[in-house]
Write an enzyme that holds these catalytic residues in place. Structure first.
Site, PDB file in Angstrom:
ATOM      1  N   VAL A  62       0.813  -1.225   0.000  1.00 27.72           N
ATOM      2  CA  VAL A  62       0.000   0.000   0.000  1.00 27.72           C
ATOM      3  C   VAL A  62       0.845   1.272   0.000  1.00 27.72           C
ATOM      4  O   VAL A  62       0.319   2.357  -0.244  1.00 27.72           O
ATOM      5  CB  VAL A  62      -0.958   0.042   1.216  1.00 27.72           C
ATOM      6  CG1 VAL A  62      -2.004  -1.041   1.113  1.00 27.72           C
ATOM      7  CG2 VAL A  62      -0.194  -0.048   2.526  1.00 27.72           C
ATOM      8  N   TYR A  63       2.134   1.175   0.270  1.00 29.36           N
ATOM      9  CA  TYR A  63       2.954   2.384   0.322  1.00 29.36           C
ATOM     10  C   TYR A  63       3.072   2.999  -1.079  1.00 29.36           C
ATOM     11  O   TYR A  63       3.522   2.349  -2.025  1.00 29.36           O
ATOM     12  CB  TYR A  63       4.361   2.074   0.837  1.00 29.36           C
ATOM     13  CG  TYR A  63       4.436   1.633   2.286  1.00 29.36           C
ATOM     14  CD1 TYR A  63       3.351   1.761   3.146  1.00 29.36           C
ATOM     15  CD2 TYR A  63       5.611   1.086   2.796  1.00 29.36           C
ATOM     16  CE1 TYR A  63       3.426   1.356   4.466  1.00 29.36           C
ATOM     17  CE2 TYR A  63       5.700   0.684   4.126  1.00 29.36           C
ATOM     18  CZ  TYR A  63       4.601   0.809   4.952  1.00 29.36           C
ATOM     19  OH  TYR A  63       4.687   0.406   6.265  1.00 29.36           O
ATOM     20  N   GLY A  64       2.630   4.247  -1.168  1.00 31.43           N
ATOM     21  CA  GLY A  64       2.687   4.929  -2.457  1.00 31.43           C
ATOM     22  C   GLY A  64       1.848   4.261  -3.516  1.00 31.43           C
ATOM     23  O   GLY A  64       2.141   4.360  -4.710  1.00 31.43           O
TER      24      GLY A  64
END
Length: 355
Positions: A62-64
């Site tokens: 989910v990061y970025g």
């Protein structure tokens, strides 16, 4: 660099882990507070971290919006074999009803997506990012076990679990002969010591590695904040109040951090990290980096030796009220053993047994 064994795996990871929430991706709702470093900027930081001996990198799908894994995959290349690479799944990665959580359907798709973005054929530590109340733990662990047997994952871990969720998962793994969680990733900081009540004793008892996220409480303990607010109005914590902490109490902690930092001629952030690194139950501390000079500063925490008196100062100003049943179990703890026997009740309450 200092190294710790990851749970009972026989694999050693650096005491500082490079967090990658700042890598890649587009603007988030708070603008560029978290960071969206390019591949070129990421390459510099990854190289700098590895030169310092860091062999542990943590990311998440989910990061970025997947950008963190993508950029990391672009820059690791031949470096990959020297890295213990960790990623996570569970958060929403699309608009579809099944593009979230830990169902077998999503988990298997998520692994393939992460492998593709990271440009690797295996993930060293695959972690569930949170507890999924809709998917039975038996199903989650069976899916993770299959991923290990397929060679796509080496070890499995969890993040943001309560102690009962961790121990129940470990019990299921033992009963059904499935891969067990080797680590738990939790918010642990001078500004957030909740995990000391139940999670840390459970992790220590079960030989599960403890990975600490947001050790500076989203930058609040970095030295950029005081009773007048943030010196840098673009700092992450000035824009995003996460993780939530008691800011009044934290300002008292910052005062002590500044005092101790002045004695050592270092920054408050280094003292906050040194306090965590001094705790024997901590396997690795995850540090998020936006600029190379931040990494240089954080690395100096490894050489910041706090005295017993300074550790007591930090413990005193950050200590929380003891919760039940811990207070009743430690109430008469010293009477359990003969005079002179080493049985410090505070250490025992954190899952340590008498020497």
């Amino acid at each position: 660099m200092q190294y710790s064994q990851l749970g009972a795996t026989g694999t050693f990871v650096s005491r500082l882990c490079l967090g990658t929430m700042t890598f890649g991706g587009a603007d988030n709702p708070a603008g560029n507070a978290i960071g969206r470093l390019s591949a070129a900027e990421t390459d510099v930081i990854v190289g700098q971290a590895m030169d310092a001996g860091i062999n542990f990198i943590d990311t998440a799908d989910v990061y970025g919006g997947g950008g963190s894994e993508t950029v990391l995959g672009e820059v690791l290349k031949e470096r990959r074999k020297n890295i213990v690479l960790a990623t996570k799944l569970s958060g929403r990665v699309g608009s579809g009803p099944n593009e979230v959580g830990q169902s077998r359907l999503h988990l298997m798709d998520a692994i393939e997506g992460s492998l593709k973005r990271l440009k690797t054929d295996h993930i060293d530590l695959y972690q569930v990012h949170n507890f999924d109340p809709l998917t039975p733990l038996e199903n989650v662990l069976r899916s993770l076990d299959d991923a290990v047997r397929q060679g796509k994952v080496r070890y499995v871990g969890c993040s943001n679990f309560a102690a009962w969720q961790l121990t129940r998962a470990l019990g299921i793994s033992e009963r059904d002969k499935l891969e067990r969680f080797v680590s738990i990733q939790s918010f642990y900081s001078l500004a957030g010591r909740d995990v000391e009540d139940e999670v840390i004793p459970a992790a220590v008892n079960q030989n599960v590695g403890l990975l600490c996220w947001s050790p500076l409480a989203g930058g609040l303990l970095s030295g950029k904040f005081d009773r007048n607010g943030a010196a840098d109005k673009t700092a992450r914590r000035a824009l995003i109040q996460f993780p939530p902490v008691d800011e009044t109490k934290t300002l008292d902690i910052i005062d002590v951090l500044r005092s101790i930092a002045d004695r050592h001629a270092v920054e408050p952030a280094q003292v906050a990290l040194a306090w965590l690194l001094d705790r024997p139950m901590v396997t690795s501390v995850i540090i998020g980096i936006k600029r190379p000079e931040q990494l240089d500063a954080n690395l100096r925490a490894l050489n910041t030796a706090l005295s017993d008196e300074e550790l007591r100062e930090l413990d005193a100003v950050s200590q929380r009220s003891v919760t039940y049943p811990r207070w009743i179990q430690t109430y008469n703890a010293k009477s359990r053993v003969p005079d002179g026997y080493p049985f410090p009740s505070a250490s025992w309450a954190l899952g340590q047994t008498p020497a």
